[in-house]
Enzyme design. Structure first.
Site, PDB file in Angstrom:
ATOM      1  N   SER A  68      22.639   2.612 -41.697  1.00 48.96           N
ATOM      2  CA  SER A  68      21.398   3.138 -42.147  1.00 48.96           C
ATOM      3  C   SER A  68      21.889   3.617 -43.665  1.00 48.96           C
ATOM      4  CB  SER A  68      20.895   4.389 -41.271  1.00 48.96           C
ATOM      5  OG  SER A  68      19.960   5.091 -41.974  1.00 48.96           O
ATOM      6  N   TYR A  83      22.122  11.711 -35.486  1.00 47.97           N
ATOM      7  CA  TYR A  83      21.934  10.260 -36.163  1.00 47.97           C
ATOM      8  C   TYR A  83      22.931   9.903 -37.498  1.00 47.97           C
ATOM      9  CZ  TYR A  83      19.304   6.128 -37.818  1.00 47.97           C
ATOM     10  OH  TYR A  83      18.768   5.042 -38.232  1.00 47.97           O
TER      11      TYR A  83
HETATM   12  P1  NAD Z   1      13.313  -0.052 -32.630  1.00 46.87           P
HETATM   13  O1  NAD Z   1      13.065   1.251 -31.759  1.00 46.87           O
HETATM   14  O2  NAD Z   1      12.235  -0.684 -33.055  1.00 46.87           O
HETATM   15  O3  NAD Z   1      14.113  -0.884 -32.020  1.00 46.87           O
HETATM   16  C1  NAD Z   1      15.412  -0.399 -31.297  1.00 46.87           C
HETATM   17  C2  NAD Z   1      16.134  -1.467 -30.364  1.00 46.87           C
HETATM   18  O4  NAD Z   1      17.159  -0.897 -29.604  1.00 46.87           O
HETATM   19  C3  NAD Z   1      14.987  -1.974 -29.307  1.00 46.87           C
HETATM   20  O5  NAD Z   1      15.296  -3.290 -28.980  1.00 46.87           O
HETATM   21  C4  NAD Z   1      15.346  -0.948 -28.149  1.00 46.87           C
HETATM   22  O6  NAD Z   1      15.084  -1.626 -26.852  1.00 46.87           O
HETATM   23  C5  NAD Z   1      17.042  -0.968 -28.271  1.00 46.87           C
HETATM   24  N1  NAD Z   1      17.556   0.044 -27.625  1.00 46.87           N
HETATM   25  C6  NAD Z   1      17.330   1.310 -27.484  1.00 46.87           C
HETATM   26  N2  NAD Z   1      18.121   1.967 -26.657  1.00 46.87           N
HETATM   27  C7  NAD Z   1      18.956   0.931 -26.211  1.00 46.87           C
HETATM   28  C8  NAD Z   1      19.855   1.146 -24.873  1.00 46.87           C
HETATM   29  N3  NAD Z   1      20.345   2.165 -24.488  1.00 46.87           N
HETATM   30  N4  NAD Z   1      20.414  -0.034 -24.673  1.00 46.87           N
HETATM   31  C9  NAD Z   1      19.812  -1.456 -25.311  1.00 46.87           C
HETATM   32  N5  NAD Z   1      19.237  -1.634 -26.225  1.00 46.87           N
HETATM   33  C10 NAD Z   1      18.511  -0.387 -26.559  1.00 46.87           C
HETATM   34  O7  NAD Z   1      14.348   0.429 -33.846  1.00 46.87           O
HETATM   35  P2  NAD Z   1      14.576  -0.060 -35.329  1.00 46.87           P
HETATM   36  O8  NAD Z   1      13.925   0.717 -36.150  1.00 46.87           O
HETATM   37  O9  NAD Z   1      14.202  -1.574 -35.398  1.00 46.87           O
HETATM   38  O10 NAD Z   1      16.053   0.183 -35.439  1.00 46.87           O
HETATM   39  C11 NAD Z   1      16.982  -0.666 -35.257  1.00 46.87           C
HETATM   40  C12 NAD Z   1      18.222  -0.178 -35.783  1.00 46.87           C
HETATM   41  O11 NAD Z   1      18.049  -0.059 -37.361  1.00 46.87           O
HETATM   42  C13 NAD Z   1      18.931   1.262 -35.329  1.00 46.87           C
HETATM   43  O12 NAD Z   1      20.336   1.129 -35.155  1.00 46.87           O
HETATM   44  C14 NAD Z   1      18.287   2.013 -36.448  1.00 46.87           C
HETATM   45  O13 NAD Z   1      19.102   3.169 -36.578  1.00 46.87           O
HETATM   46  C15 NAD Z   1      18.786   0.957 -37.745  1.00 46.87           C
HETATM   47  N6  NAD Z   1      17.673   1.773 -39.168  1.00 46.87           N
HETATM   48  C16 NAD Z   1      16.575   1.604 -39.040  1.00 46.87           C
HETATM   49  C17 NAD Z   1      15.685   2.000 -40.122  1.00 46.87           C
HETATM   50  C18 NAD Z   1      14.465   2.020 -40.094  1.00 46.87           C
HETATM   51  O14 NAD Z   1      13.931   2.507 -41.125  1.00 46.87           O
HETATM   52  N7  NAD Z   1      13.559   1.539 -39.142  1.00 46.87           N
HETATM   53  C19 NAD Z   1      16.426   2.491 -41.130  1.00 46.87           C
HETATM   54  C20 NAD Z   1      18.014   2.368 -40.848  1.00 46.87           C
HETATM   55  C21 NAD Z   1      18.615   2.271 -39.963  1.00 46.87           C
END
Ligand code: NAD
Length: 263
Positions: free
Chosen positions: A145, A158
């Site tokens: 991130s 986080y």
């Molecule tokens: P999201 O909530 O849409 O997806 C998260 C995924 O992780 C889902 O498939 C969920 O089922 C899975 N998950 C959660 N807990 C779990 C567990 N205990 N075991 C197995 N799977 C699990 O979130 P997103 O925004 O797509 O985030 C995905 C990644 O990207 C994360 O690591 C997040 O920190 C990172 N990220 C997101 C953003 C953003 O703006 N959305 C920015 C920077 C980084």
């Protein structure tokens, strides 16, 4: 299109939603066989799995390992390697978020974020490396991130986990540098996924402002493009790092953040 990706085998954690699902779709469209992982309604997961397999003519399977449980993570990797005959690509993407001032941060929330956003990647990497070494090829991409490179208030666990994953990325990249196995982190700025939608509500509560104000004045305030990063923009970076062309890149964190972390 990266022709060399055709026939590669990928495990993508947290790929039932948001960024992970978009990466799974993108790799499948390049001819990569995919193991999905994550939570969600069984019928929705099956619909995504079947759609990808049919649309792109690749094998797509699903494993429901809880990424906070080391034994289940080991089973995810070993089952995937057995089913697909190896693992060429590992995308560590599963993640959760909780927002609160540090002195009010719940112990259980801290422990869950560190387990899922950081320690799970240690476990997947540890179990995947022997398979990649046997093949003499591997690509590991950790979805960190912008918060792996910079900080914001109310996100102690986080930010700690994401800084940790950037550190882990560098160490793994260095250890495997002569093995034709790369390890990189991608550092997205804000992407409008289900996780961010939840964060909007939590941040509004923590700061006492409206959800629209959170989007405009808190999130995009620090993203100079004033636009959310798109799935396509992230997919481009991830696909490149997984391809042969990305072979010169390792032990590095790549921001895709609309300029947020510019010094
Ligand atoms: P999201 O909530 O849409 O997806 C998260 C995924 O992780 C889902 O498939 C969920 O089922 C899975 N998950 C959660 N807990 C779990 C567990 N205990 N075991 C197995 N799977 C699990 O979130 P997103 O925004 O797509 O985030 C995905 C990644 O990207 C994360 O690591 C997040 O920190 C990172 N990220 C997101 C953003 C953003 O703006 N959305 C920015 C920077 C980084």
């Amino acid at each position: 299109m990266f022709e060399d990706l055709k026939g590669r085998r990928a495990v993508i954690t947290g790929s039932t939603s948001g960024i992970g699902l978009a990466i799974a779709e993108s790799l499948a469209s390049q001819g990569v066989h995919v193991v999905m992982n994550g939570f969600g309604p069984a019928d929705e997961i099956e619909t995504s799995r079947a759609r990808m397999a049919e649309a792109h003519g690749v094998t797509v399977t699903y494993h429901g390992a809880d990424m906070s449980k080391p034994d289940e993570i080991k089973d995810l990797i070993e089952t995937s390697a057995r089913t697909l005959g190896g693992i060429d690509i590992l995308i560590n993407n599963a993640g959760i978020q909780k927002v609160a001032p540090v002195d009010q941060f719940k112990d259980d929330d801290w422990n869950a974020i560190i387990a899922i956003n950081l320690s799970s990647s240690f476990h997947t990497i540890k179990h995947t490396i022997p398979h990649m070494k046997k093949q003499g090829f591997g690509r590991i991409v950790n979805i960190a991130s912008a918060h792996g490179l910079t900080a914001s208030p109310f996100k102690s666990a986080y930010v700690a986990a994401k800084h940790g994953i950037v550190g882990l990325t560098k160490v793994v990249g260095l250890e495997l540098a002569e093995e034709h196995i790369t390890c990189n982190a991608v550092c997205p700025g804000y992407v409008l996924t289900p996780l961010v939608e939840m964060q909007v509500a939590d941040t509004a509560k923590a700061r006492g402002i409206t959800e629209e104000e959170v989007k405009k004045d808190v999130m995009l305030e620090r993203q100079p493009t004033k636009e959310f990063v798109t799935y396509e923009q992230l997919n481009g970076m991830v696909t490149y790092l997984c391809s042969n062309a990305g072979g010169g890149c390792t032990a590095t964190a790549y921001p895709v953040d609309g300029g947020w972390t510019a010094p």
